[in-house]
Design an enzyme around this catalytic site. Structure first.
Site, short mmCIF file in Angstrom:
data_model
loop_
_atom_site.label_atom_id
_atom_site.label_comp_id
_atom_site.label_asym_id
_atom_site.label_seq_id
_atom_site.Cartn_x
_atom_site.Cartn_y
_atom_site.Cartn_z
CD GLU A 200 1.68 -6.62 4.17
OE1 GLU A 200 1.20 -7.60 3.57
OE2 GLU A 200 1.74 -5.48 3.67
CG HIS A 279 -1.22 1.34 2.54
ND1 HIS A 279 -0.71 2.11 1.52
CD2 HIS A 279 -0.37 0.30 2.73
CE1 HIS A 279 0.43 1.54 1.09
NE2 HIS A 279 0.65 0.46 1.81
CD GLU A 308 4.26 -0.38 2.51
OE1 GLU A 308 3.20 -0.64 1.88
OE2 GLU A 308 5.01 -1.27 2.95
#
Length: 405
Positions: A200, A279, A308
């Site tokens: 990130e 996500h 994820e």
């Protein structure tokens, strides 16, 4: 790299599963909140765990994601623990919930540490490493024939207070980071399939986090390449990844990674993969160019992964998803699975949790939830069936008697 054929048969199976009476969802008239029954909170719909039908015991054990996937890809799950779980009123899920452990062991062929390998969990003090929880995950995976994804080595978030608030010079910070990466990666050398090395580093505007990321702010952008080089020196066999959210489709943020990775590869930096977290929310449209986006990174010679995956929703008053919401969620899960299967070299698909009661979503997105594929009593949502159908179509196991009708 060549591209696998994107599946379509899973869509038909998903629609059929959603239309079936009382699937595995508590959304019918008179139902209670998602994952709850009239007997009390957290028990889920009154339905036995599993597929709800009598199956010969030997075959029932194969009615899993793992069997449906065969050798197509590693189907994984994040192991709940640390992070938000420490403030909840339940004991550590991984050590205390035996039925949950059984699901992790039987349904999945890959595991990720949700929080147990992050800095704030591993590094309680500057000169201290606590590997107990991380080691337990590694040992569990080895005992069950599973691979592990390491998460994560360099990130702007979940850093311990001694680091975030410490008065360190750039030289000291560089040594702290190098020692951490070398120590952690070396400990699991030869046992870790993939590492999220750099996590990130771009914000939602596709700009490098030069202020919010302590490592970029104090050490400059050259530290990105150093992280990959140090990790590769510590374990030459592990595949090393960039990992981020909101990079599912082709957009400014994924474009920024695409440009950066090309520059680093040209400089000989050992980068092996790019992963999107996945996500998702049914509030927003599905990233229909997911496979195309992954493919362009694959065309650079990289592995890709979805690391994820969860699909949250805005919960109606009372907290119970509607059948329409569950159907849309299942469709999102199916399409992500098929996109992963469509891209050669996308060999890892990981769910960020499997039970709603352990999900990070409600605490992060107020009013949203029901993001996982099982109810809290371990019965299956339509989303479970959607993933399993897509996997079975790809592996050639669709219609196998071990899988549900």
């Amino acid at each position: 790299m060549r591209r696998r054929q994107i599946l379509t048969a899973g869509a038909v199976a998903t629609a059929a599963a959603v239309a079936a009476p009382a699937a595995a969802a508590p959304g019918g008239p008179g139902g209670n909140a998602a994952g709850k029954s009239p007997k009390g909170p957290g028990t889920g719909p009154k339905k036995p765990p599993g597929n709800g039908r009598r199956t010969p015991p030997g075959l029932a054990k194969k009615d899993t994601f793992a069997f449906a996937a065969g050798g197509t890809l590693k189907i994984g799950c994040a192991v709940a623990g640390g992070g938000h779980h420490t403030s909840q009123d339940y004991p550590d899920p991984f050590t205390a919930d035996q039925e949950y452990r059984e699901v992790l062991a039987t349904e999945f062929t890959s595991l990720s540490a949700e929080n147990q390998m992050k800095w704030d969990h591993l590094r309680p003090a500057p000169d201290t490493y606590d590997f107990s929880d991380a080691d337990a995950i590694m040992d569990f995976a080895a005992a069950n024939g599973q691979v592990v994804r390491g998460h994560t080595l360099m990130w702007h978030n979940q850093n311990p207070a001694w680091l975030a608030e410490g008065d360190y010079s750039p030289e000291q910070l560089r040594q702290i980071l190098k020692d951490h990466i070398t120590t952690v990666v070396s400990r699991y050398a030869g046992r870790m399939q993939q590492w999220d090395v750099v996590n990130e580093i771009f914000d939602d505007s596709a700009v490098l986090r030069l202020e919010g990321n302590i490592w970029l702010r104090e050490l400059g952008t050259g530290i990105i390449a150093d992280c990959f080089r140090w990790a590769h020196e510590a374990d030459p066999d592990s595949l090393l990844f960039f990992n981020d959210y909101n990079v599912d489709g082709i957009n400014p943020k994924s474009d920024a990674y695409y440009a950066l990775i090309q520059e680093l590869l040209a400089d000989g930096v050992p980068i092996h993969g790019f992963s999107t977290q996945g996500h998702l929310s049914i509030r927003y449209g599905f990233p229909g160019d997911l496979a195309e986006n992954l493919q362009r990174f694959a065309d650079l010679g990289l592995q890709t992964a979805i690391t994820e995956l969860d699909v949250r929703m805005d919960l109606p008053e009372g907290g119970e998803p509607t059948q329409e919401q569950l159907a849309q969620q299942a469709e999102y899960y199916r399409r992500v699975t098929e996109a992963a299967l469509a891209v050669e070299g996308c060999d890892s698909l990981t769910l960020w949790g499997v039970l709603d009661k352990y999900s990070w979503v409600p605490g992060t997105f107020p009013g949203e939830g029901a993001a996982t594929v099982l109810w809290d009593d371990f019965t299956r949502k339509p989303a479970y069936d959607a993933i399993q159908d897509a996997l079975a179509e790809a592996s050639g196991r669709a219609g196998h008697p071990a899988l549900r009708d």
